[in-house]
Design a protein around this motif. Structure first.
Motif, PDB file in Angstrom:
ATOM      1  N   UNK A   1       0.790  -1.230   0.000  1.00  0.00           N
ATOM      2  CA  UNK A   1       0.000   0.000   0.000  1.00  0.00           C
ATOM      3  C   UNK A   1       0.824   1.282   0.000  1.00  0.00           C
ATOM      4  N   UNK A   2       2.110   1.213   0.250  1.00  0.00           N
ATOM      5  CA  UNK A   2       2.908   2.432   0.293  1.00  0.00           C
ATOM      6  C   UNK A   2       3.765   2.571  -0.958  1.00  0.00           C
ATOM      7  N   UNK A   3       4.002   3.810  -1.385  1.00  0.00           N
ATOM      8  CA  UNK A   3       4.924   4.022  -2.507  1.00  0.00           C
ATOM      9  C   UNK A   3       6.334   3.602  -2.118  1.00  0.00           C
ATOM     10  N   UNK A   4       7.141   3.357  -3.095  1.00  0.00           N
ATOM     11  CA  UNK A   4       8.487   2.837  -2.869  1.00  0.00           C
ATOM     12  C   UNK A   4       9.327   3.743  -1.966  1.00  0.00           C
TER      13      UNK A   4
ATOM     14  N   UNK B   1       7.758   3.046   6.509  1.00  0.00           N
ATOM     15  CA  UNK B   1       6.512   2.410   6.930  1.00  0.00           C
ATOM     16  C   UNK B   1       6.770   0.998   7.463  1.00  0.00           C
ATOM     17  N   UNK B   2       7.668   0.276   6.827  1.00  0.00           N
ATOM     18  CA  UNK B   2       7.996  -1.066   7.311  1.00  0.00           C
ATOM     19  C   UNK B   2       8.641  -1.042   8.683  1.00  0.00           C
TER      20      UNK B   2
END
Length: 83
Positions: free
Chosen positions: A20-23, A29-30
């Motif tokens: 769900x998150x952009x690169x 986020x991880x």
């Protein structure tokens, strides 16, 4: 507990974050998701013995409390998770 957690919620922080998150935000986020996951594990491990004592909730009450928290999280996720 560990079997159900490993099959269900255990791998979700890594699976969902990779989708769900952009690169450019994926690593941040991880790491935040991993930290939140381990803090949740620490809270459960640190509070179980005191909550499950006969003076507080007993072992049945402790499992019901943790189950209620998990059910609340599942309901919240069902509304907030885009998939």
């Amino acid at each position: 507990y560990l079997l159900a957690f490993g099959i269900g919620m255990g791998g979700l922080p890594w699976t969902i974050n990779s989708e769900i998150y952009p690169l450019k935000f994926r690593s941040l986020a991880g790491s935040l998701s991993t930290a939140t996951n381990w803090i949740g594990n620490l809270i459960v491990s640190a509070t179980f013995l005191s909550i499950s004592s006969a003076r507080v909730l007993t072992s049945y009450g402790a499992f019901w409390l943790y189950g209620l928290v998990a059910m609340s999280g599942m309901i919240w996720l069902s509304f907030c998770l885009p998939e």
